[in-house]
Design a protein around this motif. Structure first.
Motif, PDB file in Angstrom:
ATOM      1  N   LYS A 178      80.581 -77.763  18.967  1.00 23.17           N
ATOM      2  CA  LYS A 178      81.553 -79.529  18.378  1.00 23.17           C
ATOM      3  C   LYS A 178      81.909 -79.723  20.176  1.00 23.17           C
ATOM      4  O   LYS A 178      82.927 -78.333  20.380  1.00 23.17           O
ATOM      5  N   ARG A 179      82.277 -80.454  20.902  1.00 22.27           N
ATOM      6  CA  ARG A 179      82.869 -80.530  22.341  1.00 22.27           C
ATOM      7  C   ARG A 179      84.443 -81.423  21.105  1.00 22.27           C
ATOM      8  O   ARG A 179      84.710 -80.776  19.824  1.00 22.27           O
ATOM      9  N   ASN A 182      83.767 -87.074  18.702  1.00 19.12           N
ATOM     10  CA  ASN A 182      82.239 -86.904  18.580  1.00 19.12           C
ATOM     11  C   ASN A 182      80.862 -87.043  19.312  1.00 19.12           C
ATOM     12  O   ASN A 182      80.229 -87.677  19.351  1.00 19.12           O
ATOM     13  N   SER A 183      81.717 -85.872  19.888  1.00 20.53           N
ATOM     14  CA  SER A 183      80.592 -85.356  21.245  1.00 20.53           C
ATOM     15  C   SER A 183      80.495 -83.903  21.001  1.00 20.53           C
ATOM     16  O   SER A 183      80.968 -83.220  20.454  1.00 20.53           O
ATOM     17  N   THR A 217      81.701 -86.013  12.259  1.00 22.10           N
ATOM     18  CA  THR A 217      81.430 -86.751  12.608  1.00 22.10           C
ATOM     19  C   THR A 217      81.603 -88.271  11.856  1.00 22.10           C
ATOM     20  O   THR A 217      81.162 -87.539  11.082  1.00 22.10           O
ATOM     21  N   VAL A 222      76.005 -91.240  18.176  1.00 26.44           N
ATOM     22  CA  VAL A 222      77.425 -89.543  18.950  1.00 26.44           C
ATOM     23  C   VAL A 222      76.649 -89.186  20.537  1.00 26.44           C
ATOM     24  O   VAL A 222      75.283 -90.005  20.211  1.00 26.44           O
ATOM     25  N   CYS A 223      77.683 -88.625  20.725  1.00 30.37           N
ATOM     26  CA  CYS A 223      76.857 -88.434  22.583  1.00 30.37           C
ATOM     27  C   CYS A 223      76.551 -86.973  21.921  1.00 30.37           C
ATOM     28  O   CYS A 223      77.492 -86.051  21.513  1.00 30.37           O
ATOM     29  N   ILE A 224      75.213 -86.373  22.652  1.00 29.45           N
ATOM     30  CA  ILE A 224      74.777 -84.983  22.706  1.00 29.45           C
ATOM     31  C   ILE A 224      74.492 -84.204  24.557  1.00 29.45           C
ATOM     32  O   ILE A 224      73.997 -85.126  24.906  1.00 29.45           O
ATOM     33  N   GLN A 225      75.909 -83.722  24.519  1.00 31.77           N
ATOM     34  CA  GLN A 225      75.309 -82.873  25.499  1.00 31.77           C
ATOM     35  C   GLN A 225      74.385 -81.797  26.458  1.00 31.77           C
ATOM     36  O   GLN A 225      74.558 -81.073  24.945  1.00 31.77           O
ATOM     37  N   GLU A 230      73.234 -85.540  29.091  1.00 30.17           N
ATOM     38  CA  GLU A 230      73.246 -87.186  28.410  1.00 30.17           C
ATOM     39  C   GLU A 230      72.689 -87.593  27.647  1.00 30.17           C
ATOM     40  O   GLU A 230      72.319 -88.421  28.206  1.00 30.17           O
ATOM     41  N   LYS A 232      72.784 -90.136  24.015  1.00 27.07           N
ATOM     42  CA  LYS A 232      73.045 -91.060  22.981  1.00 27.07           C
ATOM     43  C   LYS A 232      72.096 -91.168  21.711  1.00 27.07           C
ATOM     44  O   LYS A 232      71.251 -91.490  22.222  1.00 27.07           O
TER      45      LYS A 232
END
Ligand SMILES: N[C@H](CCC[C@H](N)C(=O)O)C(=O)O
Length: 261
Positions: A178-179, A182-183, A217, A222-225, A230, A232
């Protein structure tokens, strides 16, 4: 024979793409596809896609996906996004597409330089003590870890992919941290590549839905790295699970080439 191909990448997940509307290559040519994906003896890629003529006249094209091992595989989210960009490059579409892939029909749109790819609905997410399992067009094992940057994705990913209950059929394996807000960050061991890839589109989709299902979240965006960039994921949670799922991100043509084969 000299084969014209295009090299695309979507957040570092890279693909060889062939315009096969005139059936220049046979879909059974596993050996050729494995060689073209080989990073030492071929072009090098995580996977290969054929753009084929549509079977359904409401479609713009058909997508056929092969893993780097040359075998036809399940749906590829980043590949689907790259194929939409390729179809626009060829003039097969303007900025909207309807196409059929192995998991069914997909709608897509190119907006502000990003490709929005609608993924299949997900009605079921299996929850276990150590992980979640779901199919977003490809099978995904999702587990939370600490210290993602130094995590041994290759060896632990390979162990999970080949172990119970997956065995030969296998699964893709996603390690998530988890960052903020909600990333989240993910690293993926990809089935069929049999190694970590810089990004996995169906994996990122699986992670986004899993984070919502685990209430990590409450947002439906949701943003995913990933190590490759990146992505979304947007979706709506309905009574039958997750719907209106879109995987959103860049797709780039890296080069065009010819290869003797
Ligand atoms: N290797 C995956 C398919 C491609 C998935 C990935 N490249 C993506 O972007 O979804 C599998 O065999 O399940």
């Amino acid at each position: 024979m000299t084969l014209t191909f295009y090299k695309y990448q979507g957040t570092g997940n890279d693909f060889v793409i062939i315009d096969n509307r005139e059936s220049i290559v046979s879909k059974n040519n596993t050996k050729l596809f494995a060689r073209l994906c080989d990073r030492k003896f071929g072009i090098g890629a995580d996977g290969l896609m054929l753009l084929e003529l549509p079977e359904d006249d409401k479609d713009d094209f058909t997508m056929v996906y092969f893993n780097a091992d040359g075998n036809e595989s399940s749906m590829c989210g980043n590949g689907g996004r790259c194929l939409v960009a390729f179809a626009a490059f060829l003039g097969v579409i303007e900025n909207k597409a309807i196409f059929t892939a192995i998991d069914g029909k997909h709608h897509a749109e190119i907006k502000d330089g990003l490709v929005y790819l609608q993924m299949q609905n997900v009605s079921e997410i299996e929850k276990y003590d150590s992980h979640l399992f779901l199919d977003t067009g490809s099978p995904h094992h999702v587990t939370m870890v600490e210290g993602l940057a130094s995590f041994d994705v290759e060896n632990i990913g390979r162990e999970i992919r080949n172990g119970a209950p997956y065995f030969d059929l296998g699964s893709n394996v996603n390690f998530v941290e988890k960052r903020n807000g909600n990333s989240f960050a993910v690293r993926t061991y990809e089935r069929g590549v049999e190694d970590e890839t810089l990004s996995c589109g169906t994996g990122v989709t699986a992670v986004a839905l899993s984070m919502h299902a685990m209430q990590l979240t409450d947002k439906e965006q949701v943003c995913i790295q990933t190590p490759g960039g990146e992505l979304k994921v947007t979706f709506t949670k309905g009574e039958n699970g997750y719907e209106n799922i879109f995987l959103i991100g860049p797709a780039e043509q890296v080069f065009k080439g010819e290869i003797k084969c």
